[in-house]
Write a protein that holds these residues in place. Sequence first.
Motif, PDB file in Angstrom:
ATOM      1  N   GLU A  61      -4.676  23.575  14.608  1.00  8.30           N
ATOM      2  CA  GLU A  61      -4.095  22.340  15.147  1.00  8.30           C
ATOM      3  C   GLU A  61      -5.150  21.510  15.887  1.00  8.30           C
ATOM      4  N   VAL A  62      -5.979  22.176  16.665  1.00 13.19           N
ATOM      5  CA  VAL A  62      -6.981  21.480  17.483  1.00 13.19           C
ATOM      6  C   VAL A  62      -8.266  21.203  16.698  1.00 13.19           C
ATOM      7  N   LEU A  63      -8.690  22.163  15.892  1.00 15.76           N
ATOM      8  CA  LEU A  63     -10.014  22.093  15.272  1.00 15.76           C
ATOM      9  C   LEU A  63      -9.992  21.728  13.790  1.00 15.76           C
ATOM     10  N   GLY A  64      -8.782  21.652  13.204  1.00 17.76           N
ATOM     11  CA  GLY A  64      -8.682  21.281  11.797  1.00 17.76           C
ATOM     12  C   GLY A  64      -8.640  22.485  10.875  1.00 17.76           C
ATOM     13  N   ASP A  65      -8.107  22.270   9.681  1.00 22.00           N
ATOM     14  CA  ASP A  65      -7.933  23.371   8.724  1.00 22.00           C
ATOM     15  C   ASP A  65      -9.239  23.823   8.091  1.00 22.00           C
ATOM     16  N   GLU A  66     -10.316  23.024   8.233  1.00 22.72           N
ATOM     17  CA  GLU A  66     -11.592  23.387   7.598  1.00 22.72           C
ATOM     18  C   GLU A  66     -12.276  24.545   8.321  1.00 22.72           C
ATOM     19  N   LEU A  67     -11.960  24.722   9.598  1.00 21.49           N
ATOM     20  CA  LEU A  67     -12.607  25.792  10.363  1.00 21.49           C
ATOM     21  C   LEU A  67     -12.213  27.154   9.793  1.00 21.49           C
ATOM     22  N   GLU A  68     -13.200  28.019   9.592  1.00 18.89           N
ATOM     23  CA  GLU A  68     -12.947  29.333   9.023  1.00 18.89           C
ATOM     24  C   GLU A  68     -12.497  30.304  10.118  1.00 18.89           C
ATOM     25  N   LEU A  69     -11.359  30.959   9.892  1.00 20.04           N
ATOM     26  CA  LEU A  69     -10.831  31.928  10.845  1.00 20.04           C
ATOM     27  C   LEU A  69     -10.761  33.305  10.188  1.00 20.04           C
ATOM     28  N   SER A  70     -11.155  34.322  10.925  1.00 20.06           N
ATOM     29  CA  SER A  70     -11.055  35.712  10.457  1.00 20.06           C
ATOM     30  C   SER A  70     -10.081  36.446  11.359  1.00 20.06           C
ATOM     31  N   LEU A  71      -9.006  36.978  10.773  1.00 24.53           N
ATOM     32  CA  LEU A  71      -7.989  37.704  11.539  1.00 24.53           C
ATOM     33  C   LEU A  71      -8.163  39.203  11.317  1.00 24.53           C
TER      34      LEU A  71
END
Length: 521
Positions: free
Chosen positions: A173-183
């Motif tokens: 929401e804050v950084l945009g969908d392009e940021l890669e996240l690892s869960l």
Amino acid sequence: MRSYRIGIDVGGTHTDAVMLDEFYQVIAETKAPTTTDVSKGIYHALKEVVMNANVPLEQINYAMLGTTHCTNAIVERKRLNQIAVIRIGAPATLAIKPLMGVPEDLQEILGKYMYIVEGGHEFDGREIARLDEEEIYRIANNVKGKVDSIAITSVFSPVSNAHEQRTAEILHEVLGDELELSLSSEIGNVGLLERENATILNAAVVNVAKETANGFIDALKQENIDAKVFFGQNDGTLMSVEYTVRYPILTIACGPTNSLRGAAFLTNKSDAVVIDVGGTTTDIGVLSNAFPRQSSLAVEIGGVRTNFRMPDILSVGLGGGTIIQVFEDGSFQIGPDSVGYKLSEKALIFGGDTLTATDVIVALGRANIGDACKVNHLSKDLLQAIYEKMVSMVEEALDKMKTSADPIPVVLVGGGSILLPEVLKGASEVIKPANFGVANAIGSAISQVSGQIEKIFMLDELGREKTMERAKQMAFEEAKIAGGDPGDLVIVDIEDVPLAYLPGNATRIRAKAAGSLKKMS
């Protein structure tokens, strides 16, 4: 219309490439030296195998790559992402910070933005504390423009990943969908620190995976090949480019598993020990139902202890380029140093000045490579003693990998397998199949696509039968995302381990689905 596929596997010494037809027959094969810039070696191998195959380029539909890029990036500490680390677990986990026990040089690179926020779950799924969403918003604004990848780990997220998912929503929401996240719930097993480490490493090599994928696709385009690209993962199956970028950590140790899959295909053996002899090491793995046996131990990568799934591979410091030191008193040392891809210039038989394992077998008349006259001066008794020691090193390792004293079939693959004899202690038979030198590239080309889940379920919620069915469906979904054909997927492995120490009749279920590649549209 005919259909072809390319398989490429990057090793420490050679980059192997093969071209197969729709019946998995080898049309062409090649070995190119692995270069310092790995991508150049891949391109050279690709160019050569396409030229040798001489098939219509428009009929090359698939290209598979088993690569060491991500492993090298971690080991060499190069080209890693700018990352942030968020652990959800305060106040329960404040005593030990993230990256504890990780080598200092890697801590300096990856530990610039580390946060521990309130939240997480108990082992039975109850909240330790409510997720501090305000703190997540604050962190998101703090790292904006400073990082390009974020690792998110929550306490007992394999039991409940709700806080990881909510954190991901806020960050996007804050950084945009392009940021890669690892869960972490999608990567590692239950243990917090090892799972967190695996997630951090995954986040750190996302850019390397993207660059590798784009480089491979560009190399194919330069050869006018419009093929669907897949990457090898470390359970001996393939994954799509999108899946690779999401879980690049799964490419680590895919080389040995490609060799195992190639050995299974070339020999039609589904249960055997595979000995893959390269230029630098001998890797020994076990085939179980034609797939690599998985390790049950935590694994170190670049000095970092992790607990995500890995193949059970034992490496011995013996390969074609292994350096043999002979001392004045007649004693000797085998390895662990190797001339690697410089074998063709460093070995005695090629006019070099270094005694290697390959020189030993040529001098003993066990192989016809290079110029045998250049090793005629060496003592045959000494060489025989060295050779016997080389063989015993592999036989000892073979014994360690077996689960019983009974002899078991052994498959020899890899270009360096010429080092070993046709009989080994502990082997019921020793098989060296056709195309053994490029079994790894063949394994890459013929592999299926898979999806695997490992999660703790409460049987009291749905009952055993429905819970098992749910786990299977989750594995099917993962395999579809990885690029599998929905109509061809089957469950190839499922196991459940009851967890008596957890309430709710808990059990840990690991399910794996595999099948053919999704058909080209």
